[in-house]
Design an enzyme around this catalytic site. Structure first.
Site, PDB file in Angstrom:
ATOM      1  N   ASN A  10       0.764   3.071   2.128  1.00 40.91           N
ATOM      2  CA  ASN A  10       2.145   2.604   2.010  1.00 40.91           C
ATOM      3  C   ASN A  10       2.445   2.499   0.530  1.00 40.91           C
ATOM      4  OD1 ASN A  10       4.551   1.228   2.000  1.00 40.91           O
ATOM      5  ND2 ASN A  10       3.707  -0.706   2.755  1.00 40.91           N
ATOM      6  N   LYS A  12       5.165   1.832  -0.897  1.00 34.15           N
ATOM      7  CA  LYS A  12       6.199   0.820  -1.211  1.00 34.15           C
ATOM      8  C   LYS A  12       7.228   1.394  -2.200  1.00 34.15           C
ATOM      9  CE  LYS A  12       2.733  -2.665  -0.348  1.00 34.15           C
ATOM     10  NZ  LYS A  12       2.394  -4.083  -0.389  1.00 34.15           N
ATOM     11  N   HIS A  95       6.863  -4.613   8.571  1.00 34.00           N
ATOM     12  CA  HIS A  95       6.017  -4.898   7.404  1.00 34.00           C
ATOM     13  C   HIS A  95       6.389  -6.275   6.846  1.00 34.00           C
ATOM     14  CE1 HIS A  95       4.225  -4.784   3.439  1.00 34.00           C
ATOM     15  NE2 HIS A  95       3.401  -3.885   3.939  1.00 34.00           N
ATOM     16  N   GLU A  97       6.775  -7.435   3.997  1.00 40.71           N
ATOM     17  CA  GLU A  97       7.796  -7.496   2.939  1.00 40.71           C
ATOM     18  C   GLU A  97       9.198  -7.341   3.523  1.00 40.71           C
ATOM     19  OE1 GLU A  97       5.821  -4.595   0.515  1.00 40.71           O
ATOM     20  OE2 GLU A  97       4.201  -6.052   0.324  1.00 40.71           O
ATOM     21  N   GLU A 166      -1.882  -7.298   9.261  1.00 48.34           N
ATOM     22  CA  GLU A 166      -1.826  -7.531   7.822  1.00 48.34           C
ATOM     23  C   GLU A 166      -1.556  -9.008   7.541  1.00 48.34           C
ATOM     24  OE1 GLU A 166      -0.814  -3.675   5.658  1.00 48.34           O
ATOM     25  OE2 GLU A 166       1.092  -4.567   6.230  1.00 48.34           O
ATOM     26  N   GLY A 172      -1.516  -7.498  -1.308  1.00 53.64           N
ATOM     27  CA  GLY A 172      -1.224  -7.421  -2.736  1.00 53.64           C
ATOM     28  C   GLY A 172      -1.809  -8.572  -3.539  1.00 53.64           C
ATOM     29  N   SER A 212      -5.149  -5.845   0.853  1.00 50.19           N
ATOM     30  CA  SER A 212      -6.149  -5.679  -0.207  1.00 50.19           C
ATOM     31  C   SER A 212      -7.381  -4.910   0.253  1.00 50.19           C
ATOM     32  CB  SER A 212      -6.537  -7.034  -0.801  1.00 50.19           C
ATOM     33  OG  SER A 212      -5.390  -7.661  -1.359  1.00 50.19           O
TER      34      SER A 212
HETATM   35  C1  PEP Z   1       0.523  -3.341   2.545  1.00 50.96           C
HETATM   36  O1  PEP Z   1       1.524  -3.723   1.950  1.00 50.96           O
HETATM   37  O2  PEP Z   1       0.657  -2.752   3.637  1.00 50.96           O
HETATM   38  C2  PEP Z   1      -0.782  -3.613   1.950  1.00 50.96           C
HETATM   39  C3  PEP Z   1      -1.814  -3.674   2.731  1.00 50.96           C
HETATM   40  O3  PEP Z   1      -0.819  -3.809   0.594  1.00 50.96           O
HETATM   41  P1  PEP Z   1      -2.160  -4.068  -0.307  1.00 50.96           P
HETATM   42  O4  PEP Z   1      -3.184  -3.057   0.152  1.00 50.96           O
HETATM   43  O5  PEP Z   1      -1.705  -3.825  -1.701  1.00 50.96           O
HETATM   44  O6  PEP Z   1      -2.595  -5.452  -0.032  1.00 50.96           O
END
Ligand code: PEP
Length: 250
Positions: A10, A12, A95, A97, A166, A172, A212
């Site tokens: 992703n 973003k 998601h 966000e 997630e 992040g 992460s």
């Molecule tokens: C995401 O936003 O789907 C995600 C997993 O981000 P990160 O790997 O940066 O934590």
């Protein structure tokens, strides 16, 4: 039946056109043709360019969002048909966000998920608890409510449903869920899908971990019996780290 792991990047709101093309080409070149499914979800404006960069490779093109109406007066929105028109094969819904920064309601997320699935694309539906919810022992209740945004009556093909677990506190932040924390929630998700559909259907749905995930922790997470891939943010912006995760999944 074994589930083929699915690793999706992703991107973003990152990259510009040239860097998107460069990253897509490197991912296309380095991705294996079997044993693992790979996808990338660039920003909308670069979908077409990335589709061309991926041409001839097995890497699936994804979108980070889609609106639920087919067409009309919805300024700034993008329909599922438009996404299909440029070669998109999977779309993220829910998601964190979009839920927590853009304030999408469960109702809106559910409508988008229905539109993506009914449009014939692979639906990657994201679920996950915030830190205060985990600390308040609400993780499973939050995840269950987010799964219930999906309508089992209209989703019949387990190959076109992917759930991404997630935990919001891991996205992040550099702080991933432990292997055991991920497995616990993934097993609960599969059990809940089994109740919403049936255990056979649930056994075919892929459940990605996101938050992460990076080359150093990917193997341990991916080795868990109910972890069937990853949704990768930060580590997907460099071909080298993304492909290292892809190879850990193989
Ligand atoms: C995401 O936003 O789907 C995600 C997993 O981000 P990160 O790997 O940066 O934590």
């Amino acid at each position: 039946m074994p589930r083929i792991p699915f690793i999706a990047g992703n991107w973003k709101m990152n990259t510009l056109k040239a860097s998107a093309i460069e990253l897509a080409k490197a991912v296309a070149q380095g991705s294996p043709r079997s044993g693992v499914e790979v996808g990338v979800a660039p920003p909308f404006v670069y979908l077409d360019a990335v589709a061309q960069a991926l041409a001839g490779s097995p890497v699936l093109l994804g979108a980070q969002d889609a609106f639920y109406e087919k067409s009309g007066a919805f300024t700034g929105e993008i329909s599922v048909d438009m996404l299909k028109d440029v070669g998109v094969k999977f779309v993220l819904t829910g998601h964190s966000e979009r839920r927590h920064v853009l304030h999408e309601s469960p109702e809106l997320v559910g409508k988008k998920a229905a539109a993506v699935y009914n449009g014939g694309l692979i639906l990657v539906h994201c679920v996950g608890e915030k830190l205060d919810e985990r600390d308040g022992n609400k993780t499973l209740a939050v995840v269950e409510a987010q799964l219930k945004e999906l309508n089992p009556q209209s989703i019949a093909d387990p190959a076109r449903l992917v759930i991404a677990y997630e935990p919001v506190w891991a996205i992040g932040t550099g702080r991933n869920a432990t292997d055991a924390q991920a497995q616990e929630v993934h097993a609960f998700i599969r059990q809940t899908l089994g109740k919403m559909w049936n255990p056979d259907f649930a056994g075919r749905v892929r459940i990605q971990y996101g938050g992460s995930m990076k080359p150093e922790n990917a193997k341990g997470l991916l080795d868990q019996p109910d972890v069937d891939g990853g949704l990768i943010g930060g580590a997907a912006l460099k071909a080298e780290s993304f492909l290292a995760i892809v190879n850990a999944a193989k």
